[in-house]
Design an enzyme around this catalytic site. Structure first.
Site, PDB file in Angstrom:
ATOM      1  N   HIS A 162       0.826  -1.101  -0.194  1.00 44.59           N
ATOM      2  CA  HIS A 162      -0.149  -0.030  -0.002  1.00 44.59           C
ATOM      3  C   HIS A 162       0.850   1.216  -0.001  1.00 44.59           C
ATOM      4  CE1 HIS A 162      -3.394  -2.370   1.910  1.00 44.59           C
ATOM      5  NE2 HIS A 162      -4.021  -2.062   0.791  1.00 44.59           N
ATOM      6  N   CYS A 249      -3.163   0.847   9.684  1.00 37.28           N
ATOM      7  CA  CYS A 249      -4.165  -0.178   9.225  1.00 37.28           C
ATOM      8  C   CYS A 249      -5.446  -0.345  10.162  1.00 37.28           C
ATOM      9  CB  CYS A 249      -3.425  -1.338   8.924  1.00 37.28           C
ATOM     10  SG  CYS A 249      -2.054  -1.349   7.943  1.00 37.28           S
TER      11      CYS A 249
END
Length: 254
Positions: A162, A249
């Site tokens: 990511h 996250c």
């Protein structure tokens, strides 16, 4: 300033989550729960109210709630995860976010977008094009941002899972960067803190009001952040690292 955070309790199926690092071993569920509680306490110590959602046993990766929504100052965007096993995780997110936002948007097929690929810098949003986020998904987010007086841009990626695996914006024009992002032209105007390769995991930190929450056991990165004049707080995320997860996250912050 952040006022709120939403977290999701890890499910007992956590041990079946997606990982690109099997050499780290399977996560210890009991330890993961302890670390999650410590994470919540750290957020609260930074002055935010934390909403804790129940675990969802159907989705092993669902504690990584950042990926299923993007929270802006004007609206929340419910995403469409690019990982097949996570498709459907986002379906109950809109109901939760409607308690905080009047405007809820949604990524639609064929677009995919995961919040871990979205980095907010004031009213501009950098969107990483990864295996989880495609151009269509990024374009839908940019269109929604534009409609609400904000903007966004796409960042080509080649190595990281990511965007925020290797980048963290720490406010005050300070950017923490690792790996491929150290030399990206999009980020040349920032005061960049380059993370040593051996501590690249620590590039995923979160600035929450007066503190930067950093992962435990990465002293070089913590010192670099403190040398930049920022206060830090460390949280152990070893069990979430085994599933490619980091500090950002584990929450939605807004």
């Amino acid at each position: 300033m952040f006022k709120y955070a939403i977290v999701k309790t890890p499910a007992s199926t956590l041990t079946a989550g997606i990982t690109a690092s099997p050499e780290l071993g399977a996560p210890d569920y009991a330890k993961a729960l302890e670390q999650h509680q410590t994470y919540i306490r750290a957020l609260e110590a930074c002055g935010v109210g934390v909403t804790v959602l129940d675990p969802d046993e159907n989705f092993p990766d669902s504690c990584f709630i950042e990926d299923v929504a993007v929270c802006t100052r004007a609206f929340a965007m419910v995403t469409r995860p690019g990982a097949r096993s996570r498709m459907g995780e986002q379906e109950d997110t809109a109901a939760v976010l409607s308690g905080f936002y009047d405007h809820i948007e949604q990524i639609t097929a064929p677009g995919t977008l995961e919040g871990g690929d979205v980095m907010m810098v004031k009213d501009h949003y950098y969107i990483g094009l990864s295996d989880r986020t495609n151009r269509e998904g990024a374009a839908q987010l940019i269109a929604a941002l534009s409609a609400h007086g904000m903007d966004g841009s796409m960042v080509e990626m080649s190595d990281m899972l990511h965007l925020k695996t290797g980048l963290s914006y720490l406010e005050e024009n300070i950017l923490l960067a690792a790996g491929e992002f150290k030399n990206k032209k999009e980020f040349r105007s920032f005061d960049m803190i380059e993370i040593p390769e051996e501590e690249s995991y620590a590039a995923n930190c979160i600035r929450v009001n007066d503190y930067v929450i950093v992962p435990e056991w990465f002293p070089k990165t913590r010192k670099l952040i403190e040398d930049a004049g920022l206060k830090t707080m460390a949280v152990d995320t070893s069990e979430f690292r085994k599933l490619d997860g980091g500090l950002s996250c584990l929450s939605l912050r807004f």
